[in-house]
Scaffold this motif. Structure first.
Motif, PDB file in Angstrom:
ATOM      1  N   ASN A 390     -12.997  -0.275  -8.978  1.00 22.67           N
ATOM      2  CA  ASN A 390     -12.662   0.037 -10.370  1.00 22.67           C
ATOM      3  C   ASN A 390     -11.414   0.912 -10.399  1.00 22.67           C
ATOM      4  O   ASN A 390     -11.358   1.945  -9.730  1.00 22.67           O
ATOM      5  N   ILE A 391     -10.418   0.491 -11.172  1.00 22.64           N
ATOM      6  CA  ILE A 391      -9.152   1.220 -11.265  1.00 22.64           C
ATOM      7  C   ILE A 391      -8.934   1.631 -12.714  1.00 22.64           C
ATOM      8  O   ILE A 391      -9.018   0.795 -13.622  1.00 22.64           O
ATOM      9  N   PRO A 392      -8.649   2.912 -12.991  1.00 24.84           N
ATOM     10  CA  PRO A 392      -8.371   3.308 -14.377  1.00 24.84           C
ATOM     11  C   PRO A 392      -7.032   2.737 -14.837  1.00 24.84           C
ATOM     12  O   PRO A 392      -6.123   2.514 -14.032  1.00 24.84           O
ATOM     13  N   ASP A 457      -1.744  -1.024  -7.014  1.00 21.46           N
ATOM     14  CA  ASP A 457      -1.023  -0.287  -8.060  1.00 21.46           C
ATOM     15  C   ASP A 457      -1.154  -1.001  -9.400  1.00 21.46           C
ATOM     16  O   ASP A 457      -0.553  -2.040  -9.629  1.00 21.46           O
ATOM     17  N   ALA A 458      -1.970  -0.409 -10.299  1.00 16.57           N
ATOM     18  CA  ALA A 458      -2.142  -0.959 -11.647  1.00 16.57           C
ATOM     19  C   ALA A 458      -1.532  -0.021 -12.675  1.00 16.57           C
ATOM     20  O   ALA A 458      -2.004   0.070 -13.811  1.00 16.57           O
ATOM     21  N   GLN A 468      -9.676  -6.299 -17.705  1.00 18.48           N
ATOM     22  CA  GLN A 468      -9.209  -7.355 -16.810  1.00 18.48           C
ATOM     23  C   GLN A 468      -9.985  -7.320 -15.490  1.00 18.48           C
ATOM     24  O   GLN A 468     -10.389  -6.251 -15.011  1.00 18.48           O
ATOM     25  N   VAL A 469     -10.178  -8.499 -14.904  1.00 21.83           N
ATOM     26  CA  VAL A 469     -10.886  -8.633 -13.634  1.00 21.83           C
ATOM     27  C   VAL A 469     -10.000  -9.420 -12.662  1.00 21.83           C
ATOM     28  O   VAL A 469      -9.498 -10.493 -13.003  1.00 21.83           O
ATOM     29  N   VAL A 494     -12.049  -6.643  -8.611  1.00 24.17           N
ATOM     30  CA  VAL A 494     -11.271  -5.460  -8.980  1.00 24.17           C
ATOM     31  C   VAL A 494     -11.251  -5.391 -10.503  1.00 24.17           C
ATOM     32  O   VAL A 494     -10.729  -6.302 -11.159  1.00 24.17           O
ATOM     33  N   HIS A 495     -11.837  -4.341 -11.070  1.00 25.29           N
ATOM     34  CA  HIS A 495     -11.924  -4.184 -12.520  1.00 25.29           C
ATOM     35  C   HIS A 495     -10.939  -3.121 -13.000  1.00 25.29           C
ATOM     36  O   HIS A 495     -10.839  -2.045 -12.395  1.00 25.29           O
ATOM     37  N   ILE A 496     -10.243  -3.388 -14.080  1.00 25.85           N
ATOM     38  CA  ILE A 496      -9.392  -2.392 -14.742  1.00 25.85           C
ATOM     39  C   ILE A 496     -10.219  -1.764 -15.865  1.00 25.85           C
ATOM     40  O   ILE A 496     -10.729  -2.465 -16.745  1.00 25.85           O
TER      41      ILE A 496
END
Length: 508
Positions: A390-392, A457-458, A468-469, A494-496
């Motif tokens: 999980n990425i903020p 890097d998001a 988004q997934v 990978v979840h945003i």
């Protein structure tokens, strides 16, 4: 069932013998001094100017079961947790400061890691009746809870460890034996692969150090080396014990994380003063100083001080959340034979079950630990570490990728978010002049025993928005299933997210 009953009777007899022994004769011990010469005061009251502190962990060497995504229950030789049980259950490292490790359990909230577990200290630690004065904490233990918790409690991968540069790390390995193979009087050791250890006595290679017999404990001592991602394993018959599951990850956080404010170069003062890591004269320095330094210490998306993968001096390895990604493969036939009395076919080992943090897709994205019913009929959380990332929004995720495999090269690809490779085998990618050698790619390939540090890097909010997934997966199609079945393989999501809880790493 008859086989298990026989073992229980033998185990009960062993426990009676252990309980009847005087404290000085018992071979189970733990060691975690609250203060040392390098850290003369507890960090909670007076942080040592040198930084770091005393960290401790206790693990059991034995066996257990893991459940593959296709439902197959696989037998394994493995390490299990005997401290930090709450953290292990929550998918965190089981390494604890001395103040937490040296707690005596009242018997409440102790047991196999589960939602009901509340005890994070060392299992079995008890006051020593023979100490002067009496009932001091001297490393004396009660063997009963150690056997109750440690038998058939193996994890895959092994319990995770994490320390900071300048820490002193005391790791106790207790050999509880193997319930399914009582004919094997297997010794176990801990070897930190690629880890710059000053003393061969604690290296875990039995030819040059020591090996731990069944019913015995040994405490390893390490002074934390350079920051980076390493892995560890048993070094007794390595092809067998690694294939059977006695492997795990340890990572070292950099001194730069302790920088309170100002320029990041302040975090490198300790590096340059330490002959192990100083750059300019030693070509083996892990993080050569950058040619220019203009970055400052900031806050990440969770509101906490920014964390770094290495002592970079320019903020280039900053991240918001980190995730261990441990790649592993199993040969189910080898594991089945390993549960019986037949000699294992080493030459014919061929991995068919492929795992990320001990799980295969879709179990890789399940937050809660899977429960595996062991031979004694009780459930065990043998695979507590998820692989969901999980990425903020606007943030970065550090992936600490280790290949724990014995027979296969493994490839992981990122679909939609480029991989920024910043370190290989616990070394920041810089040349001797400090110039940037990191690179972007959409896939990485590792052999057994290698590690790669990658940042997803998001931070571009015009591209990456909440909800988004994306997928992290292997393009090797035969590694996308378990033993040619429809389920399993090396894939996770990978979840945003709007934000990420820093303790549970779940989307908020």
């Amino acid at each position: 069932m008859h086989y298990v009953q026989l073992y229980r009777r033998a185990l009960f007899a062993l426990l009676l013998c252990l309980v009847g022994l005087p404290a000085s004769a018992q071979s189970f011990r733990v060691q975690c001094p609250p203060v040392t010469t390098l850290h003369p005061t507890p960090p909670t009251t007076d942080p040592n100017p040198a930084g770091g502190s005393v960290k401790c962990q206790q693990i059991a060497g034995g066996d257990g079961y893991a459940t593959m995504a296709d439902g197959t229950q696989t037998y394994m030789f493995s390490f299990g947790p005997l401290s930090g049980l709450v953290d292990i259950f929550n998918g965190l490292p089981g390494t604890e400061p001395a103040s937490v490790f040296n707690q005596v359990s009242t018997g409440v909230g102790i047991g196999d890691p589960s939602a009901a577990t509340t005890f994070n200290g060392a299992v079995g630690l008890a006051p020593d009746p023979d100490s002067v004065p009496a009932n001091q904490l001297t490393g004396h233990v009660d063997p009963r809870p150690i056997m109750d918790v440690g038998v058939m409690n193996g994890n895959i991968p092994a319990p995770m460890m994490a320390i900071d540069e300048d820490d002193e790390f005391f790791l106790t390995l207790t050999n509880v034996g193997m319930i399914m193979r009582p004919d094997l009087f297997e010794q176990h050791t801990v070897h930190f692969h690629g880890y710059p250890n000053a003393s061969s006595f604690y290296d875990g290679v039995p030819d040059a150090s020591v090996a731990i017999n069944i019913g015995g404990s040994f405490t390893y001592y390490y002074l934390a080396p350079d920051a980076g991602t390493y892995f560890w394993h048993c070094h007794i018959t390595p092809p067998e014990h690694l294939q059977m599951g006695m492997v795990g990850q340890i990572y070292v956080r950099p001194r730069q994380n302790r920088v309170a404010s100002g320029t990041l170069y302040a975090g490198l003062v300790g590096q340059q003063a330490d002959l192990r890591t100083a750059c300019g004269s030693d070509i083996l320095c892990s993080s050569p100083l950058p040619p220019a330094n203009a970055a400052t210490h900031a806050a990440n998306k969770s509101g906490t001080p920014t964390l770094y993968a290495y002592n970079d001096g320019d903020g280039s390895t900053a991240y918001d959340v980190e995730y261990p990604v441990q790649i592993h493969g199993f040969d189910p036939n080898f594991h089945f034979i390993g549960m019986t009395f037949n000699p294992e076919p080493f030459v014919d080992m061929k991995d068919k079950h492929f795992l990320l943090n001990g799980r295969s897709y879709p179990d890789t994205v399940t937050q809660g630990p899977m429960q595996t019913v062991a031979a004694d009929g009780t459930p065990h959380s043998s695979q507590p570490l998820p692989a969901l990332i999980n990425i903020p929004v606007g943030g970065k995720a550090l992936l600490r990728i280790s290949d724990l495999d014995v027979t296969e090269f493994q490839t992981l690809a990122s679909l939609g978010i480029p991989m920024h490779v910043i370190g290989i085998n616990a070394r920041l990618l810089r040349d001797l002049s400090g110039n940037d050698m990191t690179y972007n790619t959409n896939s990485i390939t590792l052999g057994g025993g290698e590690s790669i540090d990658v940042i997803l890097d998001a931070s571009d909010t015009s591209k990456y928005t909440a909800g988004q997934v994306y997928y992290l997966y292997t393009p090797n199609l035969d590694h996308l299933s378990n033993d040619a079945e429809n389920f399993g393989g090396l894939m996770t999501e990978v979840h945003i997210c709007n934000s990420v809880n820093p303790s549970t790493k779940s989307c908020v």
